[in-house]
Scaffold this motif. Structure first.
Motif, PDB file in Angstrom:
ATOM      1  N   ALA A 198     -11.468   2.789  -1.827  1.00  0.00           N
ATOM      2  CA  ALA A 198     -11.252   3.147  -3.232  1.00  0.00           C
ATOM      3  C   ALA A 198     -10.053   4.070  -3.405  1.00  0.00           C
ATOM      4  CB  ALA A 198     -12.511   3.810  -3.794  1.00  0.00           C
ATOM      5  N   ALA A 199      -9.682   4.794  -2.358  1.00  0.00           N
ATOM      6  CA  ALA A 199      -8.539   5.716  -2.437  1.00  0.00           C
ATOM      7  C   ALA A 199      -7.205   5.009  -2.272  1.00  0.00           C
ATOM      8  CB  ALA A 199      -8.681   6.802  -1.371  1.00  0.00           C
ATOM      9  N   GLU A 200      -7.227   3.721  -1.914  1.00  0.00           N
ATOM     10  CA  GLU A 200      -5.981   2.992  -1.701  1.00  0.00           C
ATOM     11  C   GLU A 200      -5.342   2.592  -3.026  1.00  0.00           C
ATOM     12  OE1 GLU A 200      -6.907   0.995   2.669  1.00  0.00           O
ATOM     13  OE2 GLU A 200      -6.970  -0.262   0.869  1.00  0.00           O
ATOM     14  N   LEU A 255       0.841  -1.190   0.000  1.00  0.00           N
ATOM     15  CA  LEU A 255       0.000   0.000   0.000  1.00  0.00           C
ATOM     16  C   LEU A 255       0.882   1.248   0.000  1.00  0.00           C
ATOM     17  CD1 LEU A 255      -2.842   1.260   0.187  1.00  0.00           C
ATOM     18  CD2 LEU A 255      -2.677   1.048   2.672  1.00  0.00           C
ATOM     19  N   ILE A 256       0.769   2.065  -1.037  1.00  0.00           N
ATOM     20  CA  ILE A 256       1.628   3.252  -1.142  1.00  0.00           C
ATOM     21  C   ILE A 256       0.841   4.565  -1.062  1.00  0.00           C
ATOM     22  CG2 ILE A 256       3.439   2.095  -2.454  1.00  0.00           C
ATOM     23  CD1 ILE A 256       2.236   3.311  -5.007  1.00  0.00           C
ATOM     24  N   LYS A 257      -0.460   4.517  -1.339  1.00  0.00           N
ATOM     25  CA  LYS A 257      -1.281   5.725  -1.258  1.00  0.00           C
ATOM     26  C   LYS A 257      -2.632   5.377  -0.653  1.00  0.00           C
ATOM     27  CE  LYS A 257       0.639   8.218  -5.261  1.00  0.00           C
ATOM     28  NZ  LYS A 257       0.317   8.862  -6.566  1.00  0.00           N
ATOM     29  N   ASN A 258      -3.183   6.332   0.093  1.00  0.00           N
ATOM     30  CA  ASN A 258      -4.528   6.153   0.633  1.00  0.00           C
ATOM     31  C   ASN A 258      -5.175   7.520   0.850  1.00  0.00           C
ATOM     32  OD1 ASN A 258      -3.389   7.165   2.974  1.00  0.00           O
ATOM     33  ND2 ASN A 258      -3.576   5.274   4.141  1.00  0.00           N
ATOM     34  N   TRP A 259      -6.241   7.533   1.629  1.00  0.00           N
ATOM     35  CA  TRP A 259      -7.012   8.760   1.841  1.00  0.00           C
ATOM     36  C   TRP A 259      -6.164   9.898   2.409  1.00  0.00           C
ATOM     37  CZ3 TRP A 259     -11.980   9.365   0.277  1.00  0.00           C
ATOM     38  CH2 TRP A 259     -12.665  10.502   0.724  1.00  0.00           C
ATOM     39  N   PHE A 260      -5.179   9.559   3.238  1.00  0.00           N
ATOM     40  CA  PHE A 260      -4.394  10.573   3.930  1.00  0.00           C
ATOM     41  C   PHE A 260      -3.154  11.031   3.176  1.00  0.00           C
ATOM     42  CE2 PHE A 260      -6.411   8.680   7.868  1.00  0.00           C
ATOM     43  CZ  PHE A 260      -7.270   9.744   8.056  1.00  0.00           C
ATOM     44  N   THR A 261      -2.838  10.388   2.046  1.00  0.00           N
ATOM     45  CA  THR A 261      -1.667  10.817   1.284  1.00  0.00           C
ATOM     46  C   THR A 261      -1.988  11.952   0.307  1.00  0.00           C
ATOM     47  OG1 THR A 261      -2.047   9.047  -0.337  1.00  0.00           O
ATOM     48  CG2 THR A 261      -0.516   8.591   1.470  1.00  0.00           C
ATOM     49  N   LYS A 262      -3.266  12.219   0.109  1.00  0.00           N
ATOM     50  CA  LYS A 262      -3.637  13.332  -0.765  1.00  0.00           C
ATOM     51  C   LYS A 262      -3.475  14.647  -0.013  1.00  0.00           C
ATOM     52  CE  LYS A 262      -8.566  12.915   0.371  1.00  0.00           C
ATOM     53  NZ  LYS A 262      -9.923  12.686  -0.172  1.00  0.00           N
ATOM     54  N   LEU A 295      -8.342  21.996  11.169  1.00  0.00           N
ATOM     55  CA  LEU A 295      -7.688  21.918   9.859  1.00  0.00           C
ATOM     56  C   LEU A 295      -7.705  20.495   9.319  1.00  0.00           C
ATOM     57  CD1 LEU A 295      -4.561  24.255  10.202  1.00  0.00           C
ATOM     58  CD2 LEU A 295      -6.373  24.449   8.489  1.00  0.00           C
ATOM     59  N   LEU A 296      -7.389  19.531  10.150  1.00  0.00           N
ATOM     60  CA  LEU A 296      -7.332  18.139   9.714  1.00  0.00           C
ATOM     61  C   LEU A 296      -8.717  17.596   9.360  1.00  0.00           C
ATOM     62  CD1 LEU A 296      -4.749  16.778  12.317  1.00  0.00           C
ATOM     63  CD2 LEU A 296      -4.373  17.092   9.862  1.00  0.00           C
ATOM     64  N   LEU A 297      -9.696  17.854  10.206  1.00  0.00           N
ATOM     65  CA  LEU A 297     -11.032  17.308   9.954  1.00  0.00           C
ATOM     66  C   LEU A 297     -11.688  17.946   8.739  1.00  0.00           C
ATOM     67  CD1 LEU A 297     -12.405  16.980  13.610  1.00  0.00           C
ATOM     68  CD2 LEU A 297     -11.625  15.146  12.099  1.00  0.00           C
ATOM     69  N   THR A 298     -11.563  19.259   8.582  1.00  0.00           N
ATOM     70  CA  THR A 298     -12.152  19.927   7.413  1.00  0.00           C
ATOM     71  C   THR A 298     -11.309  19.698   6.165  1.00  0.00           C
ATOM     72  OG1 THR A 298     -11.015  22.014   7.951  1.00  0.00           O
ATOM     73  CG2 THR A 298     -13.248  21.718   8.809  1.00  0.00           C
ATOM     74  N   GLY A 299     -10.037  19.389   6.353  1.00  0.00           N
ATOM     75  CA  GLY A 299      -9.144  19.190   5.210  1.00  0.00           C
ATOM     76  C   GLY A 299      -9.249  17.824   4.573  1.00  0.00           C
ATOM     77  N   TYR A 300      -9.635  16.816   5.345  1.00  0.00           N
ATOM     78  CA  TYR A 300      -9.689  15.455   4.815  1.00  0.00           C
ATOM     79  C   TYR A 300     -11.101  14.861   4.764  1.00  0.00           C
ATOM     80  CZ  TYR A 300      -4.612  15.152   4.924  1.00  0.00           C
ATOM     81  OH  TYR A 300      -3.282  15.355   4.690  1.00  0.00           O
ATOM     82  N   VAL A 329      -8.390   4.011   8.880  1.00  0.00           N
ATOM     83  CA  VAL A 329      -8.189   4.305   7.452  1.00  0.00           C
ATOM     84  C   VAL A 329      -6.749   4.091   6.987  1.00  0.00           C
ATOM     85  CG1 VAL A 329      -8.292   6.128   5.708  1.00  0.00           C
ATOM     86  CG2 VAL A 329     -10.113   5.929   7.411  1.00  0.00           C
ATOM     87  N   ASP A 330      -5.779   4.546   7.777  1.00  0.00           N
ATOM     88  CA  ASP A 330      -4.390   4.552   7.322  1.00  0.00           C
ATOM     89  C   ASP A 330      -3.741   3.182   7.545  1.00  0.00           C
ATOM     90  OD1 ASP A 330      -1.972   5.286   6.345  1.00  0.00           O
ATOM     91  OD2 ASP A 330      -1.667   6.969   7.706  1.00  0.00           O
TER      92      ASP A 330
END
Length: 214
Positions: free
Chosen positions: A202-204, A7-14, A86-91, A143-144
């Motif tokens: 789906a973001a993974e 796993l190299i990308k997920n919801w938190f890597t964007k 910032l984190l909650l509204t950002g992701y 998630v991560d």
């Protein structure tokens, strides 16, 4: 030879959403503005069991979120409110925060007041801050998935102790509202994950690594 997906990308890597900075700034202005109003106005935004339930002034369960004893109290809450906002509204979507978050603030106050004397005043947004932190840490754990669940659990537990465990006990602090907020935050995070699980998965993005047998 075996194919080992990693796993190299997920919801938190964007990247964090740019709009989160504006939303957070607006919330900070609201928080400081209403606290200043509470200090300067003859109207008291704080709440007690008697005010909320005996006099049926239920809206004060929410106005009390923006009332603070002094600037030190306000800055202490803002120290964690800003990064978690910032984190909650950002992701995540704005329904989770600020909509659900501020709604839960009134619920947290209502539950906390049931443990207090009828005339005891309750104020401050610390219950919501604990809710925010618990939601973020719960979603991080769920998630991560780039690391093992044991490592994620250890990180979440350590972060919780560092950020939310009291260093000293003060008689004028409602630790009950902190505990209630944190517990409800864990529950909210689990429910939010369940509702959006397909989107998170789906973001993974996986990378296939070929491993050759000796």
């Amino acid at each position: 030879m075996e194919d080992q997906p990693r796993l190299i990308k997920n919801w938190f890597t964007k990247k964090i959403k740019a709009s989160s900075f504006l939303v957070t700034a607006a919330l900070v202005v609201l928080l400081f503005g209403l606290s200043l109003y509470d200090w300067l106005s003859p109207k008291d935004l704080s709440v007690s069991y008697d005010l909320a339930f005996s006099q049926h002034r239920y809206w004060k369960l929410w106005t009390a979120l923006f009332a603070h004893a002094d600037m030190g109290h306000l800055l202490g809450n803002a120290l964690l409110f800003v990064p978690f906002a910032l984190l909650l509204t950002g992701y995540f979507n704005l329904t989770l925060f600020p909509l659900v978050g501020l709604f839960m603030g009134g619920i947290i106050n209502a539950l906390a007041l049931t443990t207090m004397f009828p005339q005891t005043q309750l104020m401050g947004i610390s219950g919501v801050v604990n809710w925010m932190g618990a939601v973020w840490l719960t979603l991080f754990f769920l998630v991560d998935r780039r690391t093992s669940w044991r490592r994620r659990f250890a990180v979440a537990l350590f972060s919780s102790l560092v950020l939310f465990a009291p260093q000293e006990f003060k008689p004028d602090v409602s630790y009950v509202s902190h505990i209630i907020g944190f517990a409800l935050g864990i529950g909210t995070g689990i429910i939010y994950y369940a509702l959006h699980r397909k989107e998170f998965l789906a973001a993974e993005v996986y990378e296939t690594i070929l491993e050759f047998d000796a």
